[in-house]
Design an enzyme around this catalytic site. Sequence first.
Site, PDB file in Angstrom:
ATOM      1  N   ASP A  67       1.541  18.088  -9.138  1.00 27.34           N
ATOM      2  CA  ASP A  67       2.075  17.403 -10.312  1.00 27.34           C
ATOM      3  C   ASP A  67       1.314  17.754 -11.581  1.00 27.34           C
ATOM      4  O   ASP A  67       0.250  18.378 -11.540  1.00 27.34           O
ATOM      5  CB  ASP A  67       2.075  15.880 -10.084  1.00 27.34           C
ATOM      6  CG  ASP A  67       0.826  15.385  -9.364  1.00 27.34           C
ATOM      7  OD1 ASP A  67      -0.197  16.065  -9.429  1.00 27.34           O
ATOM      8  OD2 ASP A  67       0.898  14.311  -8.743  1.00 27.34           O
ATOM      9  N   ASN A 136      -0.249   2.115  -4.782  1.00 25.09           N
ATOM     10  CA  ASN A 136       1.090   1.580  -4.510  1.00 25.09           C
ATOM     11  C   ASN A 136       1.840   2.430  -3.487  1.00 25.09           C
ATOM     12  O   ASN A 136       3.040   2.283  -3.300  1.00 25.09           O
ATOM     13  CB  ASN A 136       1.900   1.485  -5.822  1.00 25.09           C
ATOM     14  CG  ASN A 136       2.055   2.839  -6.499  1.00 25.09           C
ATOM     15  OD1 ASN A 136       1.599   3.861  -5.984  1.00 25.09           O
ATOM     16  ND2 ASN A 136       2.706   2.857  -7.651  1.00 25.09           N
ATOM     17  N   HIS A 138       2.077   5.781  -3.627  1.00 24.37           N
ATOM     18  CA  HIS A 138       2.675   7.025  -4.128  1.00 24.37           C
ATOM     19  C   HIS A 138       1.973   8.253  -3.553  1.00 24.37           C
ATOM     20  O   HIS A 138       0.799   8.215  -3.216  1.00 24.37           O
ATOM     21  CB  HIS A 138       2.759   7.056  -5.662  1.00 24.37           C
ATOM     22  CG  HIS A 138       1.474   7.278  -6.391  1.00 24.37           C
ATOM     23  ND1 HIS A 138       1.187   6.671  -7.595  1.00 24.37           N
ATOM     24  CD2 HIS A 138       0.394   8.052  -6.124  1.00 24.37           C
ATOM     25  CE1 HIS A 138       0.001   7.080  -8.009  1.00 24.37           C
ATOM     26  NE2 HIS A 138      -0.505   7.908  -7.139  1.00 24.37           N
ATOM     27  N   GLU A 143       6.786   7.535  -7.033  1.00 21.50           N
ATOM     28  CA  GLU A 143       6.477   6.107  -7.081  1.00 21.50           C
ATOM     29  C   GLU A 143       7.472   5.329  -6.215  1.00 21.50           C
ATOM     30  O   GLU A 143       8.581   5.805  -5.956  1.00 21.50           O
ATOM     31  CB  GLU A 143       6.587   5.615  -8.531  1.00 21.50           C
ATOM     32  CG  GLU A 143       5.714   6.373  -9.528  1.00 21.50           C
ATOM     33  CD  GLU A 143       4.239   5.953  -9.490  1.00 21.50           C
ATOM     34  OE1 GLU A 143       3.788   5.398  -8.470  1.00 21.50           O
ATOM     35  OE2 GLU A 143       3.541   6.199 -10.483  1.00 21.50           O
TER      36      GLU A 143
HETATM   37  C1  F6R Z   1      -2.715  13.798  -7.844  1.00 22.43           C
HETATM   38  C2  F6R Z   1      -1.694  13.011  -7.178  1.00 22.43           C
HETATM   39  C3  F6R Z   1      -1.839  11.549  -6.941  1.00 22.43           C
HETATM   40  C4  F6R Z   1      -3.222  11.148  -6.429  1.00 22.43           C
HETATM   41  C5  F6R Z   1      -3.284   9.635  -6.189  1.00 22.43           C
HETATM   42  C6  F6R Z   1      -4.666   9.199  -5.765  1.00 22.43           C
HETATM   43  O1  F6R Z   1      -2.337  15.146  -7.935  1.00 22.43           O
HETATM   44  O2  F6R Z   1      -0.703  13.553  -6.854  1.00 22.43           O
HETATM   45  O3  F6R Z   1      -0.863  11.154  -6.014  1.00 22.43           O
HETATM   46  O4  F6R Z   1      -3.499  11.832  -5.238  1.00 22.43           O
HETATM   47  O5  F6R Z   1      -2.935   8.963  -7.359  1.00 22.43           O
HETATM   48  O6  F6R Z   1      -5.552   9.397  -6.814  1.00 22.43           O
HETATM   49  P1  F6R Z   1      -7.129   9.258  -6.633  1.00 22.43           P
HETATM   50  O7  F6R Z   1      -7.559  10.369  -5.734  1.00 22.43           O
HETATM   51  O8  F6R Z   1      -7.682   9.442  -8.028  1.00 22.43           O
HETATM   52  O9  F6R Z   1      -7.384   7.924  -6.062  1.00 22.43           O
END
Ligand code: F6R
Length: 242
Positions: A67, A136, A138, A143
């Site tokens: 992303d 959440n 994701h 989401e």
């Molecule tokens: C990042 C991504 C997100 C993160 C998720 C967890 O490329 O796709 O899904 O993996 O938000 O983020 P952290 O590792 O910062 O807790």
Amino acid sequence: MNILKFNSEAKLNEAAARIITSTVQVNPSAVLGLATGGTPIGIYKELVKDYNEGLVSFSRVTTFNLDEYVGLSPDHHQSYSHYMKENLFNHVDIVAERTNIPFGLADQLEEECRQYDERIEAAGRIDIQLLGLGHNGHIGFNEPEDELSSSTHVVNLAEETKQANARFFTETEEVPSQAITMGVGTILKAKMLMLVVKGADKAEIVKRALTGPVTTQCPASLLQTHPNLVVLVDEAAGSLLP
Ligand code: F6R
């Protein structure tokens, strides 16, 4: 599904990196799916260590990131493009032209998404996709929704996600409210998925994702349907898992 629990973050990072390193050792032209955020930073450090020790070369590897924020240029210090350079690409022998991250400043965002999927298709299936987990549920920036998009698409970030990611931005900066993300279908097409989850604050959601019902309200629960899913958790994140 294989769940591996580690009693230290260092051991978890090493194990996750060894899985990626061995994928590239077996297939030097491997296609890697990469993630950003806090979770992979230690894993990328281990990969750089493997590279410096001569265990692995990334010179023929192709990468696709999950992303990117909409509205940030690749050199913005909070863009995922910048993150990847800082944490991995600048420290190994990867060829810049073979690293792919959605372009968040594209005039035609839908077209950018379509072309991103085409580039993934053209590269062949992703050999291993690294994933973190949002509070959440994701994955990427898919989401919780009544319906999920299968392919790469533009998404409005949930307020919870914006708040979680605000920790990376300075006080005066706004967390972008949109992102481009691979869809769940794109993610599930990878040959192998490696979900990495750290910290007590993710214990509930990882339990729900892996042992609860498969539902679009918890996008990570769809990972249960993948035939080759490995989950690496530290003790705190894995405390509610069997
Ligand atoms: C990042 C991504 C997100 C993160 C998720 C967890 O490329 O796709 O899904 O993996 O938000 O983020 P952290 O590792 O910062 O807790």
